[in-house]
Design an enzyme around this catalytic site. Structure first.
Site, PDB file in Angstrom:
ATOM      1  N   ALA A  71       0.846  -1.195   0.000  1.00 27.23           N
ATOM      2  CA  ALA A  71       0.000   0.000   0.000  1.00 27.23           C
ATOM      3  C   ALA A  71       0.878   1.239   0.000  1.00 27.23           C
ATOM      4  CB  ALA A  71      -0.934  -0.006   1.211  1.00 27.23           C
ATOM      5  N   ASN A  72       0.256   2.390   0.221  1.00 26.63           N
ATOM      6  CA  ASN A  72       0.989   3.645   0.374  1.00 26.63           C
ATOM      7  C   ASN A  72       0.341   4.466   1.473  1.00 26.63           C
ATOM      8  OD1 ASN A  72      -1.156   5.290  -0.786  1.00 26.63           O
ATOM      9  ND2 ASN A  72      -0.599   4.319  -2.715  1.00 26.63           N
ATOM     10  N   ARG A  73       0.801   5.705   1.647  1.00 25.45           N
ATOM     11  CA  ARG A  73       0.388   6.502   2.793  1.00 25.45           C
ATOM     12  C   ARG A  73      -0.812   7.415   2.521  1.00 25.45           C
ATOM     13  NH1 ARG A  73       4.628   6.057   6.443  1.00 25.45           N
ATOM     14  NH2 ARG A  73       6.628   5.451   5.545  1.00 25.45           N
ATOM     15  N   ALA A 107      -4.283   7.041  -4.973  1.00 26.93           N
ATOM     16  CA  ALA A 107      -2.880   6.638  -5.094  1.00 26.93           C
ATOM     17  C   ALA A 107      -2.858   5.116  -5.242  1.00 26.93           C
ATOM     18  CB  ALA A 107      -2.094   7.081  -3.872  1.00 26.93           C
TER      19      ALA A 107
END
Length: 405
Positions: A213-215, A279
């Protein structure tokens, strides 16, 4: 005049920024608005009812248990006999009351009784604005459908204090009020239009307990969906896993993986507008494990075979049912403008909103954003803004392009 005959109930609460309310009244009346003021006891420590009444040319309401006022108008009529409620300044105390449904004075009672749109202009010390309790209250009020303008960053009244907490300037509050009044009407600049917005991260499973995943927090995408809805659009928000509430007034589809997000978006074409903010993870594990991958002492970790995820923006930008306006986001850590231009051409977008998400900017997961708007016509650099303000500006820009402005 842009607010002719519109009835604005202005609630002034107790902070040094209350002095700005005098200019706000003047600006609202210049645009034809009828301003009816309510002042808290704290507000009267900073500005007088005499000054507020003189500028508004109206009776100033201050007491919940006033025999004269209750016989004449009453707090229920105050709450309903208006087109818009504006709170400027809105203190941390008043917002806490609003978020928890308290009604122990005239201002909080009116706010609990109103069914009209409410615009909140917060003003407080930066530490108070950043306090977890205030953050929770703001999220609650947003979820309840209230709109915010500001706060902005700058010097505080207290010597040596600066940061995010200054009340928005009167003209900015007026502009926000105009947008809300327009959105409340039967038609708006995007009335009858359909929009698809993606938001948040995607989670690509490695095994039942781990994922790639990402932030991304989803704040920017959610704010854009809400801003488009305020302009009258019929909005579908396709959201990855986030911890923030769904925005009011939009249809929300919750997904986890990039493939699910792509399918949800494509199934809702055709549309007039597509804003791809999410994102999306660029890669996923080719074959995720059905069981938790166990660590074995003395052995190297099992290699992860990655495969590329679908490019949702490119899919939409080149689709046979391509929306009239396609907007993409470019979250970069270097060469922001160059990478944004490349993305514009390659993905088939009309606009790219590019920003620097390096860790030191605090943008990824934060509440503010600093963006460049890239199109074939050139690059426009916007100042540092809250994500809600970026959303409002972008929605206005989209409406202008769609309607030929």
């Amino acid at each position: 005049m842009t607010l002719p005959g519109k009835r604005i109930l202005l609630i002034i609460s107790g902070g040094i920024a209350a002095y700005k309310s005098l200019d706000l009244i003047r600006r609202l009346r210049e645009r034809g608005a009828l301003v009816r003021p309510v002042m808290t006891q704290g507000a009267q420590e900073f500005v007088t009812p005499l000054a507020v009444g003189a500028l508004s040319a109206s009776h100033v309401y201050t007491e919940l248990f006033s025999r004269e006022d209750e016989q004449d108008v009453g707090h229920i009529r105050l709450a309903r006999d208006c087109d818009l409620v504006v709170i400027a300044p809105a203190t941390a105390d008043l917002m806490a009351k609003m978020a928890n449904g308290l009604a122990d004075d005239l201002a909080s009672t009116v706010l609990l009784a109103t069914d009209r749109p409410v615009l909140v202009a917060p003003a407080m010390n930066p530490k108070m604005w950043a306090h977890p309790a205030t953050c929770r209250n703001v999220e609650t009020l947003r979820r309840d459908g209230l709109s915010f303008v500001g706060p902005t960053a700058g010097e505080m009244a207290e010597s040596g204090e600066s940061g995010l907490g200054r009340m928005a300037e009167p003209l900015d509050i007026v502009a926000a009020a105009e947008r809300l009044v327009e959105a409340k009407g039967a038609t708006g600049p995007l009335s009858g239009r359909t929009a698809i917005v993606t938001s948040g991260p995607t989670h690509e499973p490695i095994d039942p307990v781990r994922y790639i995943a990402n932030r991304s927090s989803g704040r920017q995408g959610h704010a854009i969906a809400a801003a488009l809805a305020r302009l009258g659009a019929d909005v579908t928000l396709v959201s990855g896993p986030v911890t923030i509430p769904d925005p009011a007034g939009v249809k929300v589809v919750h997904v986890e993986r990039a493939e699910e997000m792509r399918d949800a978006v494509v199934s809702r074409l055709p549309a007039d507008i597509a804003v791809m903010v999410a994102a999306v993870a660029d890669w996923r594990v080719a074959t995720s494990s059905e069981q938790k991958i166990k660590k074995k002492p003395g052995e190297a970790p099992a290699p992860l075979q990655l495969t590329e995820n679908p490019d949702i923006l490119k899919t939409v930008g080149h689709h046979e049912k391509r929306p009239t306006v396609v907007v993409g986001f470019a979250a970069e850590t270097e060469n922001v403008e160059d990478n944004g231009r490349t993305k514009l051409e390659r993905k088939g977008a009309d606009l790219i909103v590019a920003n620097d998400v390096s860790p030191e900017t605090g943008i990824m997961g934060g509440t503010r954003n600093s963006v460049k708007i890239i199109s074939k016509a050139g690059v426009a650099e916007w100042p540092d803004l809250s994500k809600d303000e970026v959303a409002t500006r972008l929605a206005d820009l989209i409406a202008g392009r769609l309607n030929g402005a």
